[in-house]
Design a protein around this motif. Sequence first.
Motif, short mmCIF file in Angstrom:
data_model
loop_
_atom_site.label_atom_id
_atom_site.label_comp_id
_atom_site.label_asym_id
_atom_site.label_seq_id
_atom_site.Cartn_x
_atom_site.Cartn_y
_atom_site.Cartn_z
N ALA A 98 -1.33 -21.26 14.22
CA ALA A 98 -0.27 -20.61 13.43
C ALA A 98 -0.84 -19.40 12.69
O ALA A 98 -0.20 -18.34 12.64
CB ALA A 98 0.33 -21.61 12.44
N ARG A 99 -2.02 -19.55 12.14
CA ARG A 99 -2.62 -18.42 11.43
C ARG A 99 -2.91 -17.27 12.39
O ARG A 99 -2.71 -16.09 12.05
CB ARG A 99 -3.89 -18.88 10.71
CG ARG A 99 -3.61 -19.84 9.57
CD ARG A 99 -4.83 -20.07 8.69
NE ARG A 99 -5.87 -20.84 9.36
CZ ARG A 99 -5.93 -22.17 9.37
NH1 ARG A 99 -4.99 -22.88 8.77
NH2 ARG A 99 -6.92 -22.79 9.98
N ASP A 100 -3.37 -17.59 13.60
CA ASP A 100 -3.62 -16.54 14.59
C ASP A 100 -2.31 -15.84 14.98
O ASP A 100 -2.28 -14.62 15.14
CB ASP A 100 -4.27 -17.14 15.84
CG ASP A 100 -5.70 -17.60 15.60
OD1 ASP A 100 -6.27 -17.22 14.56
OD2 ASP A 100 -6.23 -18.33 16.45
N LEU A 101 -1.24 -16.64 15.14
CA LEU A 101 0.04 -16.06 15.52
C LEU A 101 0.57 -15.15 14.42
O LEU A 101 1.02 -14.03 14.69
CB LEU A 101 1.05 -17.16 15.81
CG LEU A 101 2.48 -16.71 16.12
CD1 LEU A 101 2.52 -15.81 17.35
CD2 LEU A 101 3.39 -17.92 16.30
N PHE A 102 0.51 -15.61 13.18
CA PHE A 102 1.01 -14.79 12.08
C PHE A 102 0.19 -13.52 11.92
O PHE A 102 0.72 -12.46 11.57
CB PHE A 102 1.02 -15.59 10.78
CG PHE A 102 1.95 -16.78 10.81
CD1 PHE A 102 3.14 -16.74 11.54
CD2 PHE A 102 1.65 -17.95 10.14
CE1 PHE A 102 3.99 -17.82 11.59
CE2 PHE A 102 2.50 -19.04 10.17
CZ PHE A 102 3.68 -18.98 10.90
N ALA A 103 -1.11 -13.61 12.18
CA ALA A 103 -1.94 -12.40 12.13
C ALA A 103 -1.52 -11.43 13.23
O ALA A 103 -1.43 -10.21 12.99
CB ALA A 103 -3.42 -12.78 12.29
N ALA A 104 -1.25 -11.94 14.42
CA ALA A 104 -0.81 -11.08 15.53
C ALA A 104 0.53 -10.44 15.23
O ALA A 104 0.81 -9.32 15.69
CB ALA A 104 -0.74 -11.90 16.82
N MET A 105 1.36 -11.12 14.46
CA MET A 105 2.67 -10.56 14.13
C MET A 105 2.56 -9.39 13.15
O MET A 105 3.56 -8.74 12.87
CB MET A 105 3.56 -11.66 13.55
CG MET A 105 4.02 -12.67 14.60
SD MET A 105 4.86 -14.11 13.91
CE MET A 105 6.33 -13.32 13.21
N GLY A 106 1.35 -9.11 12.69
CA GLY A 106 1.15 -7.94 11.85
C GLY A 106 1.12 -6.63 12.62
O GLY A 106 1.18 -5.55 12.03
N ASP A 107 1.06 -6.71 13.96
CA ASP A 107 1.07 -5.51 14.81
C ASP A 107 2.49 -5.25 15.28
O ASP A 107 2.99 -5.95 16.16
CB ASP A 107 0.15 -5.73 16.01
CG ASP A 107 0.20 -4.57 17.01
OD1 ASP A 107 0.82 -3.52 16.68
OD2 ASP A 107 -0.36 -4.71 18.11
N VAL A 138 3.12 -24.01 14.52
CA VAL A 138 3.56 -23.39 15.78
C VAL A 138 4.38 -24.37 16.61
O VAL A 138 5.45 -24.02 17.10
CB VAL A 138 2.35 -22.89 16.59
CG1 VAL A 138 2.79 -22.43 17.96
CG2 VAL A 138 1.66 -21.74 15.86
N LEU A 139 3.91 -25.60 16.78
CA LEU A 139 4.64 -26.56 17.60
C LEU A 139 5.09 -27.74 16.74
O LEU A 139 6.00 -27.60 15.96
CB LEU A 139 3.78 -27.00 18.79
CG LEU A 139 3.42 -25.89 19.79
CD1 LEU A 139 2.66 -26.45 20.98
CD2 LEU A 139 4.66 -25.14 20.27
N THR A 140 4.47 -28.90 16.85
CA THR A 140 4.97 -30.08 16.14
C THR A 140 4.60 -30.05 14.67
O THR A 140 3.42 -29.98 14.32
CB THR A 140 4.41 -31.36 16.79
OG1 THR A 140 4.75 -31.39 18.17
CG2 THR A 140 4.98 -32.60 16.11
N ASP A 141 5.60 -30.11 13.81
CA ASP A 141 5.36 -30.18 12.37
C ASP A 141 4.73 -31.54 12.04
O ASP A 141 5.15 -32.56 12.58
CB ASP A 141 6.69 -30.03 11.64
CG ASP A 141 6.52 -29.90 10.14
OD1 ASP A 141 6.27 -30.94 9.49
OD2 ASP A 141 6.67 -28.79 9.61
N PRO A 142 3.74 -31.58 11.15
CA PRO A 142 3.09 -32.86 10.82
C PRO A 142 4.05 -33.93 10.33
O PRO A 142 3.83 -35.13 10.58
CB PRO A 142 2.09 -32.47 9.73
CG PRO A 142 1.78 -31.04 10.00
CD PRO A 142 3.06 -30.45 10.49
#
Length: 390
Positions: free
Chosen positions: A221-230, A369-373
């Motif tokens: 999730a952190r990687d995805l949100f970082a990518a969404m900065g572009d 990103v996928l299954t919420d805890p």
Amino acid sequence: MTQVQGYFDPRFESVRELFAQQQADPQARGSALCVTVGGDTVLDLWQGVMDKDNSRVWEQDTLINVFSCTKPLGAVALLQQVEAGRIGLDDRVADIWPEFAQAGKAQITLRQLLSHRAGLSAISAPLEPEALFDWQAMTDAVVAQEPWWTPGEMHGYAPLTYAWLIGEPLRRLTAQMPGDYLREHICAPLGMDFHVGVADQDLSRIAHVSRLRNQHGDQYARDLFAAMGDPQGLAWKAFGNPTSLQTSTNKPAWQQAQILSANGTGNARSLARFWQVLAHGGSLDGVHVLDAELVALLRREHSVGMDRTLRCPTRFGLGVMLEQEWQGGSFGMGANAFGHPGAGGALGFADPDAQVGFGYVTNTMGPYVLTDPRAGELSRAVYRCLREQD
């Protein structure tokens, strides 16, 4: 906060206790859980509040946006057209939607659309915010879009564009808007209180969605949100174009649109009912949704590996996610489970081996990103109860 309401089979009392414990979180507001085993409902619970002011109790008939939990209903609707002989899985989409052939898409098949292999995970040209609610504007944008990669060579989740990628073929094959078709051919036969396009009289039943604070999700999730900065990258385009996708969740314009990828509005009971029938091969108690052979194809692996959009490993069948090979993507039951999470916490899935239909919804969105805890803890608790009974 309110006490847990609803029904539970005493064999699953530990699941009810866990559900109640989750409400003790200071940020918890409202949620519902429904689980079927075989032909029986063993849990049908709800708790908390449905409005942002914490003044309206979550009721038995409260509705909530379940986001991408909507996608499998659209996939089943299209597979019903395959069952009826109106289209084949390996037919070209352009055969029924000629305009789609533009921009290098002439050979894309229905199977590639359903399994996120068409390279159409996002619209690259900036769209006006109001385009999100304009069917023609969005289908025109899909028609003009070039694939982000060679169709069929890899996969990448289509969080928003999936609505028109499968919705426009469905519309052309049935002469009905997708939400209308779902209501008549899936939701009504199954007795589901589920809507893609909510009627005026039902708007007051919809819970207000808010986000959990100070939650950072898993590493993916952190990687995805970082990518969404572009703003030029695939991730930002997929989740932020049009920008109204990020700001419309609680607005009637969103709730009443027919966005087959993301704006289904229902409850845990309806999700569990849908997956209960698929867990039994598409037919149960005289109600037929899909031929068993097509259900088998639906849950057969069509895409696996690193997802170009989500930036994590994913496995897809046709319009459904399969059990993932990492904890954050697990449904929490058997290896053959299949279903779909929704942004922020909702989850619906079937485990055909255990004959389970599972539905969970919440109005507090987590960042996973996928299954919420929260949903994952509950499904694992259900599975423990089942194993104890064997």
